[in-house]
Design a protein around this motif. Structure first.
Motif, mmCIF file in Angstrom:
data_model
loop_
_atom_site.group_PDB
_atom_site.id
_atom_site.type_symbol
_atom_site.label_atom_id
_atom_site.label_comp_id
_atom_site.label_asym_id
_atom_site.label_seq_id
_atom_site.Cartn_x
_atom_site.Cartn_y
_atom_site.Cartn_z
ATOM 1 N N ARG A 120 7.244 -2.207 -4.224
ATOM 2 C CA ARG A 120 7.221 -2.756 -2.875
ATOM 3 C C ARG A 120 8.604 -3.212 -2.422
ATOM 4 N NH1 ARG A 120 8.418 -6.465 -0.178
ATOM 5 N NH2 ARG A 120 8.567 -7.862 -1.928
ATOM 6 N N PRO A 121 9.402 -3.841 -3.309
ATOM 7 C CA PRO A 121 10.756 -4.209 -2.881
ATOM 8 C C PRO A 121 11.598 -2.998 -2.462
ATOM 9 C CG PRO A 121 10.156 -5.458 -4.829
ATOM 10 C CD PRO A 121 9.075 -4.428 -4.628
ATOM 11 N N THR A 122 11.330 -1.837 -3.045
ATOM 12 C CA THR A 122 12.063 -0.635 -2.643
ATOM 13 C C THR A 122 11.747 -0.291 -1.192
ATOM 14 O OG1 THR A 122 12.108 0.219 -4.907
ATOM 15 C CG2 THR A 122 12.442 1.823 -3.134
ATOM 16 N N ILE A 123 10.473 -0.387 -0.807
ATOM 17 C CA ILE A 123 10.082 -0.148 0.585
ATOM 18 C C ILE A 123 10.810 -1.133 1.495
ATOM 19 C CG2 ILE A 123 8.178 -0.205 2.258
ATOM 20 C CD1 ILE A 123 7.916 2.188 0.462
ATOM 21 N N SER A 124 10.844 -2.396 1.087
ATOM 22 C CA SER A 124 11.522 -3.431 1.865
ATOM 23 C C SER A 124 13.006 -3.118 2.024
ATOM 24 C CB SER A 124 11.333 -4.794 1.197
ATOM 25 O OG SER A 124 11.992 -5.799 1.920
ATOM 26 N N GLU A 125 13.646 -2.726 0.947
ATOM 27 C CA GLU A 125 15.075 -2.389 0.987
ATOM 28 C C GLU A 125 15.332 -1.213 1.932
ATOM 29 O OE1 GLU A 125 17.823 -3.843 -0.779
ATOM 30 O OE2 GLU A 125 16.360 -5.444 -1.006
ATOM 31 N N GLN A 170 0.830 -1.205 0.000
ATOM 32 C CA GLN A 170 0.000 0.000 0.000
ATOM 33 C C GLN A 170 0.863 1.253 0.000
ATOM 34 O OE1 GLN A 170 -2.116 -1.147 3.549
ATOM 35 N NE2 GLN A 170 -4.022 -1.514 2.424
ATOM 36 N N ALA A 171 1.910 1.248 0.829
ATOM 37 C CA ALA A 171 2.808 2.405 0.880
ATOM 38 C C ALA A 171 3.476 2.614 -0.478
ATOM 39 C CB ALA A 171 3.855 2.214 1.973
#
Length: 111
Positions: A37-42, A28-29
């Motif tokens: 989404r992987p960027t948020i995770s990183e 969602q972010a």
């Protein structure tokens, strides 16, 4: 003074906490921020550097102060963050819901 890698990790942890407290999933972010989404995770794992502009954008979406994200304060300020979260959520409630909430809190304190 905090070391560079520790500061980067602290920012990552605060951004993750802010996202979780805002009630957003990583997906969602990412959608709101128009990134993957992987960027948020990183970012949350401290494996990706974030620019000042990105910190500001993330803070705005998560509803937290940029100063808190960038501050070197440790996790001992947990109560303050919980109070801020509670205040934010109460602000979204109707007057009737707030009245019911305060009655519930009052009854809990009496036990």
């Amino acid at each position: 003074m905090i070391e560079k890698n520790d500061f980067k990790k602290q920012i990552a942890e605060k951004l993750k906490l802010a996202r979780e407290l805002s009630g957003l999933s990583q997906a969602q972010a990412a959608k709101v921020l128009e990134i993957s989404r992987p960027t948020i995770s990183e970012i949350e794992q401290g494996r990706r550097n974030v620019t000042g502009a990105e910190v500001k954008q993330l803070s705005n979406v998560y509803g937290v102060d940029v100063g808190w994200v960038l501050s070197e304060q440790d996790e001992s300020d947990e109560v303050s963050r919980k109070v801020q979260l509670a205040a934010r959520e109460i602000g979204k409630m109707s007057e009737d819901e707030v009245t019911k909430l305060f009655k519930l809190i009052s009854s809990m304190k009496k036990k």
